[in-house]
Design a protein around this motif. Structure first.
Motif, PDB file in Angstrom:
ATOM      1  N   ALA A 182     -23.522 -24.946  10.990  1.00 41.86           N
ATOM      2  CA  ALA A 182     -23.223 -26.169  10.237  1.00 41.86           C
ATOM      3  C   ALA A 182     -22.603 -25.868   8.878  1.00 41.86           C
ATOM      4  O   ALA A 182     -23.196 -26.158   7.839  1.00 41.86           O
ATOM      5  CB  ALA A 182     -24.509 -26.985  10.074  1.00 41.86           C
ATOM      6  N   PRO A 183     -21.427 -25.269   8.862  1.00 38.82           N
ATOM      7  CA  PRO A 183     -20.844 -24.889   7.565  1.00 38.82           C
ATOM      8  C   PRO A 183     -20.292 -26.093   6.801  1.00 38.82           C
ATOM      9  O   PRO A 183     -19.835 -27.063   7.408  1.00 38.82           O
ATOM     10  CB  PRO A 183     -19.692 -23.966   7.964  1.00 38.82           C
ATOM     11  CG  PRO A 183     -19.250 -24.492   9.302  1.00 38.82           C
ATOM     12  CD  PRO A 183     -20.514 -24.957   9.980  1.00 38.82           C
ATOM     13  N   SER A 184     -20.361 -26.023   5.490  1.00 39.44           N
ATOM     14  CA  SER A 184     -19.667 -27.003   4.654  1.00 39.44           C
ATOM     15  C   SER A 184     -18.280 -26.429   4.385  1.00 39.44           C
ATOM     16  O   SER A 184     -18.177 -25.278   3.976  1.00 39.44           O
ATOM     17  CB  SER A 184     -20.413 -27.193   3.334  1.00 39.44           C
ATOM     18  OG  SER A 184     -21.786 -27.365   3.596  1.00 39.44           O
TER      19      SER A 184
ATOM     20  N   PHE B 272     -27.390 -34.288   1.718  1.00 38.15           N
ATOM     21  CA  PHE B 272     -27.564 -33.175   2.642  1.00 38.15           C
ATOM     22  C   PHE B 272     -28.780 -33.261   3.561  1.00 38.15           C
ATOM     23  O   PHE B 272     -28.639 -33.224   4.781  1.00 38.15           O
ATOM     24  CB  PHE B 272     -27.581 -31.877   1.806  1.00 38.15           C
ATOM     25  CG  PHE B 272     -27.980 -30.658   2.560  1.00 38.15           C
ATOM     26  CD1 PHE B 272     -27.187 -30.192   3.606  1.00 38.15           C
ATOM     27  CD2 PHE B 272     -29.131 -29.955   2.222  1.00 38.15           C
ATOM     28  CE1 PHE B 272     -27.547 -29.047   4.307  1.00 38.15           C
ATOM     29  CE2 PHE B 272     -29.496 -28.813   2.923  1.00 38.15           C
ATOM     30  CZ  PHE B 272     -28.707 -28.356   3.965  1.00 38.15           C
TER      31      PHE B 272
ATOM     32  N   ARG C  14     -26.802 -24.569  16.493  1.00 39.13           N
ATOM     33  CA  ARG C  14     -25.573 -25.033  15.835  1.00 39.13           C
ATOM     34  C   ARG C  14     -25.263 -24.161  14.627  1.00 39.13           C
ATOM     35  O   ARG C  14     -26.129 -23.503  14.054  1.00 39.13           O
ATOM     36  CB  ARG C  14     -25.660 -26.508  15.482  1.00 39.13           C
ATOM     37  CG  ARG C  14     -26.653 -27.098  14.487  1.00 39.13           C
ATOM     38  CD  ARG C  14     -27.535 -26.270  13.729  1.00 39.13           C
ATOM     39  NE  ARG C  14     -28.327 -26.981  12.749  1.00 39.13           N
ATOM     40  CZ  ARG C  14     -28.459 -26.593  11.470  1.00 39.13           C
ATOM     41  NH1 ARG C  14     -27.877 -25.504  11.033  1.00 39.13           N
ATOM     42  NH2 ARG C  14     -29.227 -27.285  10.645  1.00 39.13           N
TER      43      ARG C  14
ATOM     44  N   GLU D 138     -19.949 -29.848   8.025  1.00 39.49           N
ATOM     45  CA  GLU D 138     -20.712 -30.729   7.134  1.00 39.49           C
ATOM     46  C   GLU D 138     -19.834 -31.149   5.958  1.00 39.49           C
ATOM     47  O   GLU D 138     -19.892 -30.582   4.873  1.00 39.49           O
ATOM     48  CB  GLU D 138     -22.000 -30.026   6.690  1.00 39.49           C
ATOM     49  CG  GLU D 138     -22.839 -29.629   7.904  1.00 39.49           C
ATOM     50  CD  GLU D 138     -24.330 -29.723   7.701  1.00 39.49           C
ATOM     51  OE1 GLU D 138     -24.825 -29.267   6.656  1.00 39.49           O
ATOM     52  OE2 GLU D 138     -25.013 -30.253   8.605  1.00 39.49           O
TER      53      GLU D 138
ATOM     54  N   VAL E 291     -28.445 -33.751   7.649  1.00 42.38           N
ATOM     55  CA  VAL E 291     -28.782 -32.623   8.530  1.00 42.38           C
ATOM     56  C   VAL E 291     -29.845 -33.045   9.548  1.00 42.38           C
ATOM     57  O   VAL E 291     -29.717 -32.772  10.741  1.00 42.38           O
ATOM     58  CB  VAL E 291     -29.305 -31.422   7.704  1.00 42.38           C
ATOM     59  CG1 VAL E 291     -29.947 -30.373   8.600  1.00 42.38           C
ATOM     60  CG2 VAL E 291     -28.195 -30.795   6.906  1.00 42.38           C
TER      61      VAL E 291
ATOM     62  N   HIS F  54     -32.084 -21.405   2.913  1.00 41.29           N
ATOM     63  CA  HIS F  54     -32.458 -22.768   3.302  1.00 41.29           C
ATOM     64  C   HIS F  54     -33.959 -22.953   3.528  1.00 41.29           C
ATOM     65  O   HIS F  54     -34.396 -24.064   3.828  1.00 41.29           O
ATOM     66  CB  HIS F  54     -31.707 -23.175   4.574  1.00 41.29           C
ATOM     67  CG  HIS F  54     -30.260 -23.513   4.329  1.00 41.29           C
ATOM     68  ND1 HIS F  54     -29.869 -24.618   3.629  1.00 41.29           N
ATOM     69  CD2 HIS F  54     -29.120 -22.870   4.674  1.00 41.29           C
ATOM     70  CE1 HIS F  54     -28.541 -24.663   3.562  1.00 41.29           C
ATOM     71  NE2 HIS F  54     -28.063 -23.600   4.188  1.00 41.29           N
TER      72      HIS F  54
ATOM     73  N   ARG G  94     -30.464 -20.273  10.495  1.00 37.52           N
ATOM     74  CA  ARG G  94     -29.644 -20.331   9.285  1.00 37.52           C
ATOM     75  C   ARG G  94     -30.198 -19.367   8.252  1.00 37.52           C
ATOM     76  O   ARG G  94     -31.254 -18.765   8.447  1.00 37.52           O
ATOM     77  CB  ARG G  94     -29.617 -21.765   8.740  1.00 37.52           C
ATOM     78  CG  ARG G  94     -30.992 -22.291   8.393  1.00 37.52           C
ATOM     79  CD  ARG G  94     -30.936 -23.762   7.995  1.00 37.52           C
ATOM     80  NE  ARG G  94     -32.264 -24.289   7.686  1.00 37.52           N
ATOM     81  CZ  ARG G  94     -32.516 -25.568   7.463  1.00 37.52           C
ATOM     82  NH1 ARG G  94     -31.543 -26.452   7.495  1.00 37.52           N
ATOM     83  NH2 ARG G  94     -33.738 -25.975   7.194  1.00 37.52           N
TER      84      ARG G  94
HETATM   85  N1  GLU Z   1     -24.147 -27.045   5.479  1.00 31.29           N
HETATM   86  C1  GLU Z   1     -25.126 -26.078   5.111  1.00 31.29           C
HETATM   87  C2  GLU Z   1     -24.495 -24.881   4.458  1.00 31.29           C
HETATM   88  O1  GLU Z   1     -23.314 -24.752   4.472  1.00 31.29           O
HETATM   89  C3  GLU Z   1     -25.916 -25.570   6.290  1.00 31.29           C
HETATM   90  C4  GLU Z   1     -26.978 -26.509   6.725  1.00 31.29           C
HETATM   91  C5  GLU Z   1     -27.910 -25.964   7.752  1.00 31.29           C
HETATM   92  O2  GLU Z   1     -27.612 -24.924   8.383  1.00 31.29           O
HETATM   93  O3  GLU Z   1     -28.930 -26.582   7.984  1.00 31.29           O
HETATM   94  O4  GLU Z   1     -25.158 -24.068   3.916  1.00 31.29           O
END
Ligand code: GLU
Length: 443
Positions: A7-9, A150, A5, A41, A154, A172, A168
């Motif tokens: 998962a952008p904010s 968060f 996936r 997200e 997630v 992270h 990612r």
């Molecule tokens: N929403 C997070 C972000 O924008 C990414 C979370 C993830 O990839 O686990 O950095």
């Protein structure tokens, strides 16, 4: 089955660095014939904006990065609440009374009951990573039952969506042990992790919006090709090995492996990106090139070139002169395409080659040039024949002395493609007439 996936904010436009995680997760899923998901997200209501979400979706579509499902994290709130409730019930989380640190601050939050142990996980890129989580204390996982944070969101979403591989950015990594503890507490499986190397600017500092990380849509508007951006991003921390670098999406999907992702930072370099763009422009079919050119040329130029049936003929010349399509617009604004359709006007002295300012000599050479070119049958008129026929005379009388006045009479410009190219495009009749005009001006 592999499920990855992105998962952008939605807190900013998708930029050239941010999209790299999407491209790697996409390449891996497609390589493995698995699924690729997009999860917006958007739980942070204050920072999330619709326009950013639209920008993310538009950018991915333009890059031809397709996803099998689209989720919005905010739509999973009920599920997050029920997980939080269960955690409180089974004592893996608790409601904690807080002394607000600021006026109007929270007096209550939900904290995770940290088992305070060593967490070890294997990252495909970085190998074994271990972290003592006791330093983290009982970290906050929700502001309230309806406001998950968060890490919890997630972990629950990855579980529910069946994500097998979390691909990612390296930023992270420090979140991962926390997320693994949460997985254990709620009984979710731990996915496989691959943390991608940081993207650094040419000065090796972290790439940021302020430091040259333009958005995908900005590159699009500058006339970059989606294939080039995709190809370039795939190389930000990965290389298939070998010399070859220019690939289309299908070829990249075939070659992509996580094992080849590098540990050390990936340098983002505009010059290299421009090179990739030029390479992909070189691979466009003439029809595709024209489609792009149409978006960047002015209406007048487009009309003039179309009416004169010159658009297709000019493709190789335009292709040669640009690294991105916005440069085509610039050349157009500078009048670089006008002399193909309009006879140029200029000051007579500009026809002189350097210090060779004798109008009679210049005129004689143009006359001789004209005679030689007149001898070429109309049917044979092309760049190569024009050059071959004129070349012996140019060698004999001096290349500059012959070719400069000719080129100038054809283009009326200090800089332009060589006279053989222009002659071949405007045709025999127009070439002869433009030389006549120059001779007349010199008289
Ligand atoms: N929403 C997070 C972000 O924008 C990414 C979370 C993830 O990839 O686990 O950095």
């Amino acid at each position: 089955m592999v499920i990855t996936r992105f998962a952008p904010s939605p807190t900013g436009n998708l930029n050239i660095g941010g999209v790299r995680a999407a491209i790697f997760a996409y390449l891996y899923a497609r390589h493995k014939k698995g699924k690729f998901l997009l999860r917006i997200e958007d739980t942070d209501k204050e920072r999330s904006k619709n326009e950013y979400e639209e920008n993310i979706i538009e950018s991915l579509a333009w890059l031809n990065v397709s996803y099998d499902s689209l989720f919005h994290q905010s739509e999973h709130l009920e599920r997050h609440t029920s997980v939080l409730k269960k955690m409180i019930e089974n004592n893996t989380a608790y409601v904690s009374k807080e002394i607000p640190t600021e006026p109007g601050g929270r007096t209550e939050v939900i904290r995770f009951k940290n088992p305070n142990r060593m967490v070890v996980f294997n990252d495909i890129v970085r190998g074994d990573i271990s972290m003592d989580t006791s330093d983290l204390g009982d970290f906050v996982i929700a502001k309230s039952l309806e406001e998950p944070l968060f890490h919890l969101a997630v972990v629950v979403d990855d579980w529910d969506e069946g994500v097998t591989h979390v691909i990612r950015g390296e930023d992270h990594i420090s979140n991962t042990p926390r997320q693994i503890l949460l997985q254990e507490a709620i009984g979710a499986p731990t996915p496989i992790y691959a943390h991608l190397p940081l993207i650094l600017g040419p000065d090796r500092s972290k790439l940021s919006k302020r430091k040259g990380a333009k958005s995908i849509t900005e590159y699009r508007d500058m006339g970059y090709l989606p294939e080039a951006i995709f190809n370039y991003d795939a190389f930000l921390g990965w290389h298939p090995g070998g010399e070859e670098e220019v690939f289309n999406q299908t070829e990249l999907i075939e070659r992509f492996t996580l094992e080849n992702v590098q540990k050390s930072g990936a340098i983002f370099d505009e010059v290299k990106l421009a090179w990739f763009n030029r390479e992909h422009i070189a691979r466009l079919s003439p029809e595709a090139f024209i489609e792009y050119a149409k978006q960047f040329l002015s209406t007048e130029t487009l009309e003039a070139l179309t009416n004169a049936n010159l658009l297709e003929k000019l493709v190789p010349i335009m292709r040669e002169r640009i690294q991105n399509f916005a440069e085509l617009r610039e050349l157009d604004t500078q009048g670089e395409f006008s002399y193909y359709t309009t006879r140029p006007s200029y000051e007579t002295e500009r026809l002189f080659w350097k210090t060779d300012t004798d109008p009679i000599k210049t005129s004689e050479r143009l006359k001789k040039t004209q005679d030689i070119l007149t001898s070429i049958p109309e049917d044979n008129w092309c760049e190569t024949i024009v050059k071959e026929t004129l070349w012996p005379y140019a060698e004999e009388a001096g290349r500059g002395a012959v070719l400069w006045p000719l080129r100038y009479s054809l283009s009326g410009r200090d800089k332009s493609p060589d006279p053989f190219v222009i002659a071949s495009i405007i045709g025999k009749n127009e070439t002869i007439q433009r030389i006549s005009q120059a001779i007349k001006q010199l008289a």
